[in-house]
Structure formats: structure tokens, C-alpha cells
Design an enzyme around this catalytic site. Sequence first.
Site, short mmCIF file in Angstrom:
data_model
loop_
_atom_site.label_atom_id
_atom_site.label_comp_id
_atom_site.label_asym_id
_atom_site.label_seq_id
_atom_site.Cartn_x
_atom_site.Cartn_y
_atom_site.Cartn_z
N ASN A 116 20.26 -33.19 -16.83
CA ASN A 116 21.11 -33.40 -18.00
C ASN A 116 20.84 -32.31 -19.03
O ASN A 116 19.99 -31.45 -18.83
CB ASN A 116 20.91 -34.80 -18.57
N ARG A 117 21.56 -32.36 -20.13
CA ARG A 117 21.56 -31.25 -21.09
C ARG A 117 20.50 -31.35 -22.17
O ARG A 117 20.53 -30.59 -23.13
CB ARG A 117 22.93 -31.18 -21.78
#
Length: 228
Positions: free
Chosen positions: A34-35
Site C-alpha cells: 500500500n501507499r
Amino acid sequence: RVLAGRGRDLAGRRVVISAGGTREAIDPVRFIGNRSSGLQGYALARTAVARGAEVTLVAANVALPDPAGVTVVPVESALDLRAAVLDAAERADAVVMAAAVADFRPTGRSDSKIKKTSADPEPIHLAKNPDILAELCDRRREGRKPAPEVIAGFAAETDDVLANGRAKLARKGCDLLVVNQVGEGLAFGTPDNAAVILIAEGDAVEVPRGPKEALADVVWDLIAARLV
Ligand code: CTP
Ligand code: CA
């Protein structure tokens, strides 16, 4: 409370912070991720140290230098992060879950690299990861260790941000939930953040757009006020 009044109000307190984003292995070279950059979790660690706390930072895949005076425990997956947080939480007064924990992991991690063939790829099957924040809250409610005095979570929401946040706080059973609105150049990978901090008893504290340290200090203000 004003900035100048904070001093070393967390002296003698042990806090655990999770930061970054977990990676769930598909094969030796690939993962589901994820970011999350870890910037907010690291800002929480720096501000806690500045206020005198003893800090354990469980860092999932973060490309940032270790903050001075902090015990950093590097982890990769949600299962690693759970083990590290539960262990450190045994000795903690407060736990802040700022990490983005993957909700799912591939069920069968391949030991060899998945090769491209002329056929269509096999689907990746997913299993649910444990909810670490909810588990900490459940254990505390049931009087099982670890039972930190204060447990805080983070949530990035879109759409009906406040209603989603309120429902999430109740579902998890935590004391504080820092709710970020995703988008508009905020949250992921940026130095700034804006949030509403929801408090279990029903209050909300709005933190205007500003450095992640400023939001971190408000989080510690609210945590310090709950520590007896
Ligand atoms: N969290 C956790 N364990 C998980 C997932 C999330 O401890 N398996 C924690 C995060 O660190 C965060 C909080 O729970 O502090 C909220 O995460 P979020 O992803 O917003 O909550 P979810 O319950 O996973 O809900 P959603 O369906 O919106 O992703
Ligand atoms: Ca989630």
C-alpha cells in the site's frame, strides 16, 4: 493546551507506535502493498521522544532514517507486525496504530518465482489478516494482556468520512481514532496532514492542515490527558 506547555509530559511513559505499510508476499519477488510512507508514524515517534517517552517504533517497510532515541523494530507483513506490536505492548502505556495494515494476504505464498507462461495466470487467493487494533482492544476489555491504558488508531477515509470514522471507532473499541480525509495532496507521502480526532466518549478535535508533527503533538496531548 498550547505548544509551549507540553514540556516532557510523557516522561516515564512507554509508547508503541506502528508505522508504514505491510507487504504481503505473493512469491519471493512480489508482494501486495500500500501507499503508506511511514511519515506520520515517524512524526509520532519524534514528538513522543521530545516529550520524554520511551518509544518503540514497529516499522513496516519504511524508507526513512531511524529517529534518534527510538527502538525501531522492522517488520514486513501484517503477521510480523502483529507479533511485534503485541510483544512491545506488554510493556506499554499507550499504543498508536499508525501503520497501514493489509487487510488480506495471499493464502499460498509461492516459494519460487511465479513464471509467465502462454496460459492465463492463476488467480491469487486471499485470506483475511488479523485486526491488530481490534485485538488489542478486545484483550484489554477482557482483562487479558497486553492491556495498554490508551489505544489509538488511524483511518484514511473517503466519502462519508466522519460517519465512517465514528462507526470504525465503535467497532474497534479504541480510545481515539485519527481520521484523515484522503486526497487533495494530503495523507500519503506528503509532509502535511489534516484530520479529525474522534474520541470514544463522543468528542471530536479538528486538526487543520499542517505538518505531521503538529497532528502528532495533538494526538499525544489527548493520550497524555488519558494516562493516569
Ligand atoms: N488495523 C489493524 N489491523 C488490520 C487492519 C487495520 O490494526 N488488519 C488498524 C490500522 O493500523 C488503523 C486502524 O486499524 O489504525 C484502521 O485501519 P483501517 O484500514 O481504516 O480499518 P479497517 O477495519 O481495516 O477498515 P476498512 O475496511 O475501512 O479498511
Ligand atoms: Ca483496512
